[in-house]
Motif scaffolding. Structure first.
Motif, PDB file in Angstrom:
ATOM      1  N   LEU A  23       3.452  -7.450 -11.013  1.00  0.00           N
ATOM      2  CA  LEU A  23       4.661  -8.179 -10.608  1.00  0.00           C
ATOM      3  C   LEU A  23       5.900  -7.302 -10.752  1.00  0.00           C
ATOM      4  N   LEU A  24       5.976  -6.567 -11.852  1.00  0.00           N
ATOM      5  CA  LEU A  24       7.113  -5.677 -12.057  1.00  0.00           C
ATOM      6  C   LEU A  24       7.169  -4.603 -10.965  1.00  0.00           C
ATOM      7  N   VAL A  27       8.442  -6.230  -7.728  1.00  0.00           N
ATOM      8  CA  VAL A  27       9.885  -6.486  -7.825  1.00  0.00           C
ATOM      9  C   VAL A  27      10.673  -5.188  -7.700  1.00  0.00           C
ATOM     10  N   THR A  31      13.373  -4.325  -4.799  1.00  0.00           N
ATOM     11  CA  THR A  31      14.747  -3.984  -5.179  1.00  0.00           C
ATOM     12  C   THR A  31      15.163  -2.648  -4.578  1.00  0.00           C
TER      13      THR A  31
END
Length: 207
Positions: A23-24, A27, A31
């Motif tokens: 998930l990181l 993201v 970004t």
């Protein structure tokens, strides 16, 4: 007969950590793509605005230049980041002054230049009495250099080079106007742009 069902197994700590890391990563990628897209958009917008400013200034200068003659232009490209002057027949109120026969009566020298060590394009006017034929001549290069003393009205603040060169190859009276600018966007990137414009000059007699 008793049927035993197995209770659903929960996620282990290792599986949770792997899921969290994935998930990181997602993201972070999203970004990064958003930031890059914003940077590209801002750069394109700044480039377009700088181009528009360059074209506007170029056309404004050309509008003034076209009413002179190429023999009345002084090329000061060796002065600072560039300079030039030309004789104009407009008075302080912007009106063209003509003689009885319709020929223009010269009123002043119009000077455009970029002082050395700056990026500011300045414009100044120097009035002179041209009734004496002996004074009805363009500025010399040394006179132009003396008049480029840092005074004048600011035309733009991002100029890098300016010149106005009589076009000796043109069949008509013409001059080539060159302007180069450099801007720095909010991300610190430099954007250098330049444009040339051939200005057709009125075929005026030197009177």
């Amino acid at each position: 007969m008793v049927i035993r069902t197995r209770a659903p197994r929960g996620l282990t700590l290792v599986e949770l950590l792997i899921t969290f890391v994935m998930l990181l990563f997602l993201v972070g990628v999203m970004t990064l793509m958003t930031v890059r897209s914003k940077t590209v958009f801002q750069g394109a917008a700044a480039h377009s605005a700088a181009r528009q400013d360059l074209q506007t200034v170029l056309m404004k200068i050309a509008q003034e230049v076209k009413s002179t003659h190429k023999a009345l232009i002084t090329d000061g490209s060796a002065i600072g980041k560039g300079a030039f002057s030309f004789m104009a027949a407009t008075d302080s109120n912007g009106r063209f002054i003509t003689a009885a026969g319709g020929s223009l009566v010269w009123q002043k020298y119009v000077i455009y230049y970029i002082p050395a060590g700056t990026t500011t394009l300045l414009r100044r006017e120097v009035y002179r009495d041209f009734t004496d034929p002996a004074t009805n001549i363009p500025l010399t290069a040394s006179e132009l250099a003396t008049l480029c003393n840092g005074t004048g009205t600011t035309v733009m603040k991002t100029a890098q080079k300016v010149s106005l060169t009589p076009d000796s190859n043109a069949t008509m009276s013409a001059a080539i106007l060159h302007l180069q600018t450099e801007t720095v966007n909010q991300h610190g990137k430099r954007d250098t742009q330049s444009a040339d414009l051939t200005v057709l000059l009125y075929n005026l007699k030197r009177k």
